[in-house]
Motif scaffolding. Structure first.
Motif, PDB file in Angstrom:
ATOM      1  N   ASP A 475       0.822  -1.216   0.000  1.00 27.83           N
ATOM      2  CA  ASP A 475       0.000   0.000   0.000  1.00 27.83           C
ATOM      3  C   ASP A 475       0.857   1.268   0.000  1.00 27.83           C
ATOM      4  O   ASP A 475       0.342   2.379   0.096  1.00 27.83           O
ATOM      5  CB  ASP A 475      -0.921   0.004   1.228  1.00 27.83           C
ATOM      6  N   MET A 476       2.169   1.101  -0.069  1.00 32.67           N
ATOM      7  CA  MET A 476       3.115   2.214  -0.116  1.00 32.67           C
ATOM      8  C   MET A 476       2.814   3.224   1.001  1.00 32.67           C
ATOM      9  O   MET A 476       2.701   4.432   0.788  1.00 32.67           O
ATOM     10  CB  MET A 476       3.082   2.899  -1.481  1.00 32.67           C
ATOM     11  N   GLU A 490       0.566  10.411   3.853  1.00 28.01           N
ATOM     12  CA  GLU A 490       0.297   9.100   4.446  1.00 28.01           C
ATOM     13  C   GLU A 490       0.717   7.945   3.553  1.00 28.01           C
ATOM     14  O   GLU A 490       1.040   6.870   4.028  1.00 28.01           O
ATOM     15  CB  GLU A 490      -1.196   8.962   4.779  1.00 28.01           C
ATOM     16  N   ASN A 491       0.678   8.153   2.245  1.00 26.08           N
ATOM     17  CA  ASN A 491       1.054   7.072   1.336  1.00 26.08           C
ATOM     18  C   ASN A 491       1.615   7.657   0.043  1.00 26.08           C
ATOM     19  O   ASN A 491       1.588   8.875  -0.166  1.00 26.08           O
ATOM     20  CB  ASN A 491      -0.145   6.165   1.030  1.00 26.08           C
ATOM     21  N   ALA A 492       2.134   6.782  -0.796  1.00 22.92           N
ATOM     22  CA  ALA A 492       2.679   7.196  -2.100  1.00 22.92           C
ATOM     23  C   ALA A 492       2.106   6.273  -3.176  1.00 22.92           C
ATOM     24  O   ALA A 492       2.834   5.625  -3.930  1.00 22.92           O
ATOM     25  CB  ALA A 492       4.190   7.152  -2.094  1.00 22.92           C
ATOM     26  N   HIS A 493       0.765   6.215  -3.239  1.00 21.70           N
ATOM     27  CA  HIS A 493       0.109   5.355  -4.230  1.00 21.70           C
ATOM     28  C   HIS A 493       0.522   5.695  -5.655  1.00 21.70           C
ATOM     29  O   HIS A 493       0.479   4.850  -6.554  1.00 21.70           O
ATOM     30  CB  HIS A 493      -1.412   5.469  -4.090  1.00 21.70           C
ATOM     31  N   ILE A 538      13.836  14.313  -5.398  1.00 21.87           N
ATOM     32  CA  ILE A 538      14.521  13.115  -5.873  1.00 21.87           C
ATOM     33  C   ILE A 538      13.802  11.943  -5.232  1.00 21.87           C
ATOM     34  O   ILE A 538      13.647  11.915  -4.004  1.00 21.87           O
ATOM     35  CB  ILE A 538      16.009  13.104  -5.475  1.00 21.87           C
ATOM     36  N   GLN A 539      13.324  11.008  -6.040  1.00 23.96           N
ATOM     37  CA  GLN A 539      12.576   9.872  -5.516  1.00 23.96           C
ATOM     38  C   GLN A 539      13.201   8.586  -6.057  1.00 23.96           C
ATOM     39  O   GLN A 539      13.294   8.404  -7.275  1.00 23.96           O
ATOM     40  CB  GLN A 539      11.097   9.972  -5.904  1.00 23.96           C
ATOM     41  N   CYS A 540      13.621   7.712  -5.131  1.00 25.17           N
ATOM     42  CA  CYS A 540      14.325   6.479  -5.490  1.00 25.17           C
ATOM     43  C   CYS A 540      13.487   5.277  -5.103  1.00 25.17           C
ATOM     44  O   CYS A 540      12.965   5.194  -3.976  1.00 25.17           O
ATOM     45  CB  CYS A 540      15.677   6.408  -4.768  1.00 25.17           C
ATOM     46  N   ILE A 541      13.346   4.334  -6.034  1.00 22.24           N
ATOM     47  CA  ILE A 541      12.528   3.160  -5.745  1.00 22.24           C
ATOM     48  C   ILE A 541      13.373   2.088  -5.061  1.00 22.24           C
ATOM     49  O   ILE A 541      14.576   1.973  -5.265  1.00 22.24           O
ATOM     50  CB  ILE A 541      11.891   2.590  -7.035  1.00 22.24           C
ATOM     51  N   ASN A 546       9.443  -2.936 -12.149  1.00 21.11           N
ATOM     52  CA  ASN A 546       8.242  -3.761 -12.329  1.00 21.11           C
ATOM     53  C   ASN A 546       7.716  -4.353 -11.021  1.00 21.11           C
ATOM     54  O   ASN A 546       6.653  -4.955 -10.996  1.00 21.11           O
ATOM     55  CB  ASN A 546       8.536  -4.887 -13.326  1.00 21.11           C
ATOM     56  N   ASP A 547       8.485  -4.199  -9.944  1.00 19.36           N
ATOM     57  CA  ASP A 547       8.061  -4.694  -8.637  1.00 19.36           C
ATOM     58  C   ASP A 547       8.560  -3.724  -7.565  1.00 19.36           C
ATOM     59  O   ASP A 547       9.515  -3.991  -6.840  1.00 19.36           O
ATOM     60  CB  ASP A 547       8.626  -6.107  -8.398  1.00 19.36           C
ATOM     61  N   ILE A 548       7.882  -2.576  -7.466  1.00 16.98           N
ATOM     62  CA  ILE A 548       8.297  -1.541  -6.518  1.00 16.98           C
ATOM     63  C   ILE A 548       7.848  -1.927  -5.114  1.00 16.98           C
ATOM     64  O   ILE A 548       6.654  -2.078  -4.844  1.00 16.98           O
ATOM     65  CB  ILE A 548       7.700  -0.173  -6.913  1.00 16.98           C
ATOM     66  N   LYS A 549       8.819  -2.066  -4.216  1.00 16.27           N
ATOM     67  CA  LYS A 549       8.522  -2.452  -2.845  1.00 16.27           C
ATOM     68  C   LYS A 549       8.530  -1.243  -1.903  1.00 16.27           C
ATOM     69  O   LYS A 549       7.940  -1.282  -0.823  1.00 16.27           O
ATOM     70  CB  LYS A 549       9.543  -3.482  -2.352  1.00 16.27           C
ATOM     71  N   GLY A 550       9.227  -0.188  -2.286  1.00 13.61           N
ATOM     72  CA  GLY A 550       9.298   0.991  -1.438  1.00 13.61           C
ATOM     73  C   GLY A 550       9.756   2.202  -2.214  1.00 13.61           C
ATOM     74  O   GLY A 550      10.132   2.114  -3.396  1.00 13.61           O
ATOM     75  N   LEU A 551       9.719   3.352  -1.557  1.00 16.54           N
ATOM     76  CA  LEU A 551      10.083   4.610  -2.202  1.00 16.54           C
ATOM     77  C   LEU A 551      10.722   5.528  -1.161  1.00 16.54           C
ATOM     78  O   LEU A 551      10.174   5.724  -0.073  1.00 16.54           O
ATOM     79  CB  LEU A 551       8.830   5.279  -2.778  1.00 16.54           C
TER      80      LEU A 551
END
Length: 597
Positions: A475-476, A490-493, A538-541, A546-551
């Motif tokens: 749910d990021m 609260e999130n980064a959907h 700057i936003q790093c995955i 193809n499978d983003i687990k966090g940001l």
């Protein structure tokens, strides 16, 4: 420059903005820099009409009137003239505020009269040809008084000159040829004759007709002088000598000695104006010389000189200080909007000029600037502060400008001045940050949780960030933050949206510095950043594209707060290291952070 109301913008075949004049940035910067198309500045109900107008003027020069939104967020009436520029291979759109246009029309007659005064020297003959009514006038100036020798149709002037034997023999055909060139509105007129025109048929002498084409409103004219050949040779010889002494032979701008002398004198004599001293240094110029040779490098320098002279206009002077470094001294900087617009124009026009010239090398510019009398009273002080700002611009990643502001730079400038005796420099932040990252990697083996917390706190404080946040899980959700901790974070959907994927463009991070980079194709990502008030990020995955687990996000909310290249590199380096850590270490850090908070 503040009084110059005509703005120019160049559009591609798809009607996207390719480049703009300085005045466009000044007049429409707050709105214009956010848009890629001119239609986005017009009243919504006029957008289709403007599109049709622009498409319909690709084959001919036309004008119309539209409501445009200026930098004050107000809609005003503007005259828009559109035509295809063969030289630039782009659609050229000239924009003039309607109120300013009325004033220009009132001034036109005075302007025509002023040409005669501006061009004359006592004892010389001045001529003016007007295309609209085929009129020609010849004037003689003596003791500051104007004596009109002829005023009428140019064909009548030709007939009278031949009838009065001002031109004889082969000179007649040559004279007729020159008259035709004037009627054809040739760019320049430079014709020599044996004639008695200046002595009313009594004394034959060698003369030269010298003229230039001018545009005044909707009319075109030729303005020129009739000189004695000997005087003309002397003038040209003197002019050539002066240019040789003062001009850089390659770029045709002032050389180092001349621009320095000019700057010193202008600053010394300035009483009421706001004068900016700008140092412009080309980025990635050496690779062009190395890869493509000095001929290519010379072309880059010559084109840069032309661009800077065009931007400076009548308000400023440009000089080549050495190598790929230029100086501009320009007045009329009466507001920060004008100053930013001018600096923005320098960056944009140089970047656009060389965008597709050298395969993988993109020549851009970095600019340092100081303002008189705000930042200093002498040329030396202004130069040192502009030089200091240039290094700041270089250090922040190039292709940007920095102008001296006491609240931001005074303390660091003082420290740099006291620490160095061989010029204004300052500590290399990039080296220091790499040392911090190296220590961080070493500490991970001993106290990983403290190491992560320490490096994030250091980056937030040292880089002047508003917040660093970590989102994680399917749910990021926000699991860690330093700084702003509001409901909106609260999130980064948006990390799962197509817009964010487009912004990634195959990389493992996104960097956006200004609102104009929030492109329409970014959709949800773009809107979310605007909603959060984030102007530089700057936003790093974590995981894969193809499978983003966090940001991990590093955010600034100030428009001028650009990310330096080393700041980006360190942020990406941190995220890469975090990504490689065992899942248990990441989980423990998140738990540890919540307990600490």
């Amino acid at each position: 420059m503040e009084n110059s109301s005509l703005t120019t913008v160049y559009l591609t075949n798809s009607l996207e903005i390719k480049s703009s004049s300085t005045e466009f940035f000044i007049a429409f910067e707050e709105n214009g820099k956010n848009h890629t198309k001119l239609q986005e500045l017009v009243l919504p109900e006029e957008q289709d009409a403007l599109t049709e107008f622009l498409i319909g003027t690709k084959d001919s020069k036309k004008y119309s009137i539209f409501h445009l939104r200026d930098c004050s967020d107000n809609y005003n009436l503007y005259i828009i003239t559109s035509y295809y520029s063969v030289e630039k291979q782009l659609l050229c759109v000239e924009i003039l505020k309607l109120d300013d246009a009325f004033q220009k029309f009132k001034d036109m007659e005075f302007q025509l009269k002023s040409y005669t005064t501006a061009l004359c020297i006592t004892g010389e003959y001045v001529f003016i040809y007007r295309k609209s009514d085929n009129s020609f006038s010849l004037h003689y100036f003596l003791n500051k008084k104007r004596i009109t020798l002829f005023a009428g149709d140019i064909d009548t002037f030709q007939e009278n000159s031949i009838r009065n034997a001002y031109f004889l023999g082969k000179q007649i055909a040559k004279f007729k040829g020159m008259i035709q060139k004037i009627k054809n509105l040739d760019e320049t007129i430079n014709e020599s004759f044996e004639s008695t025109i200046r002595s009313s048929g009594n004394l034959k002498e060698s003369i030269v007709f010298k003229g230039v084409r001018q545009e005044t409103g909707n009319d075109e004219i030729i303005v020129g002088r009739i000189l004695n050949s000997e005087n003309e040779k002397h003038i040209e010889k003197t002019k050539s000598l002066i240019e040789e002494l003062k001009l850089d032979s390659l770029t045709k701008v002032f050389n180092k000695k001349a621009i320095t002398e000019y700057a010193i004198e202008r600053v010394k004599s300035n009483k009421t104006d706001y004068i900016a001293l700008m140092i412009i240094d080309l980025d990635h110029f050496k690779p062009v010389n190395d890869a493509y040779g000095h001929i290519a490098g010379d072309k880059v320098l010559a084109e840069t000189g032309r661009i800077l002279k065009d931007i400076a206009g009548e308000s400023g002077v440009v000089g080549r200080y050495g190598g790929d470094e230029f100086i501009m001294v320009i007045g009329g900087m009466t507001s920060e909007t004008i100053l930013r617009g001018t600096l923005h124009a320098i960056l944009a026009q140089i970047s656009n000029a060389f965008e597709d010239s050298f395969d993988d090398i993109h020549v851009t510019a970095s600019v340092g600037c100081a303002l008189h009398p705000t930042n200093g009273k002498t040329y030396k002080e202004l130069f040192n502060k502009a030089d200091f700002c240039l290094y700041r611009a270089k250090d922040k990643g190039r292709n940007r400008y920095v102008f001296f502001r006491d609240e931001l730079h005074a303390q660091l400038y003082k420290k740099a001045t006291e620490a160095k005796t061989d010029g204004i420099k300052y500590d290399d932040r990039e080296v220091k940050e790499l040392e911090y990252m190296s220590k961080f990697m070493q500490d991970l083996g001993n106290e990983p949780l403290n190491a992560i917390a320490f490096i994030l706190k250091h980056m937030k404080e040292t880089y002047g960030l508003d917040d660093i946040s970590l989102f994680y899980g399917k749910d990021m959700e926000l699991v860690y933050t330093l700084g702003n901790d509001s409901q909106i974070h609260e999130n980064a959907h948006y990390a799962f949206s197509e817009g964010f994927k487009a912004a990634l463009n195959g990389k493992k991070y996104v960097r956006v510095d200004f609102p104009q980079d929030f492109r329409s194709e970014y959709n949800e990502f773009s809107q979310e950043m605007k909603k959060r008030g984030v102007l530089s990020t700057i936003q790093c995955i974590l995981g894969t594209e193809n499978d983003i687990k966090g940001l991990v996000t590093f955010n600034r909310t100030k428009a001028a707060a650009l990310f330096a290249e080393y700041e980006q590199n360190c942020a990406v380096m941190f995220a890469s290291i975090l990504n490689l850590l065992p899942e248990s270490t990441k989980t423990n850090f998140l738990l540890y952070s919540r307990l600490k908070s």
